[in-house]
Write an enzyme that holds these catalytic residues in place. Sequence first.
Site, short mmCIF file in Angstrom:
data_model
loop_
_atom_site.label_atom_id
_atom_site.label_comp_id
_atom_site.label_asym_id
_atom_site.label_seq_id
_atom_site.Cartn_x
_atom_site.Cartn_y
_atom_site.Cartn_z
CG LEU A 29 -1.94 -1.07 1.41
CD1 LEU A 29 -2.61 -0.96 2.77
CD2 LEU A 29 -2.96 -0.99 0.30
CG ASP A 30 0.20 4.46 -2.75
OD1 ASP A 30 0.97 3.69 -3.34
OD2 ASP A 30 -0.71 5.09 -3.31
CE LYS A 31 5.99 8.22 4.90
NZ LYS A 31 7.15 9.12 4.78
#
Length: 197
Positions: A38-40
């Site tokens: 997942l994106d940060k």
Amino acid sequence: KPAGWLVHRTGLDAHETRFVMQTLRDQLGRHVFPVHRLDKGTCGLLVMALHKDAARALTEAFTQHAVQKRYLALVRGWLPEEVVVDHALKPDDAPDDAPAQPAHTVLRCLARLNWPESYDPRHAGTRISLVQAVPSTGRRHQIRRHLKHVAHPIIGDATHGKGPLNRWWAERLGQQRLWLHAQQLQLPHPMSGQILN
């Protein structure tokens, strides 16, 4: 995964100190294998495996589109009841001549809010929608890019959204972050194949 954490160490954010993989290794006292990322800025469900065979099977399930993912997002404006986005995407770091890859997301509006304060003086209020996003492909930043494509960027999206509007909402919501949450995963168990929710 909490918003603001990286899944693993990367040179893209060399100063970050919080990593899901390292934290899990420390808590469990054993190696963990990332199955997807997942994106940060995205919070929510993340799949890790405890051994290579499980990681391989789960990665294959993602590759074969045998995993269903559902996300929640707060977006600018009032999204229609349902929008099907079939818009090919090139990786962000791809050369200009690289072909775009198929990308498909179904967007459903779950709720709409008209905030009584106006961000834009042309309007009496400021509109926002709670959206469920169901991607059937897994391109990088797909949901973020597809919502931008239909002119409903995610609140707090520094890359694909509107900076001044993001800051305006951050003041009202009490924090500055990407308002994207990985809500639900449905996937086959890596050994038995039984569908897990």
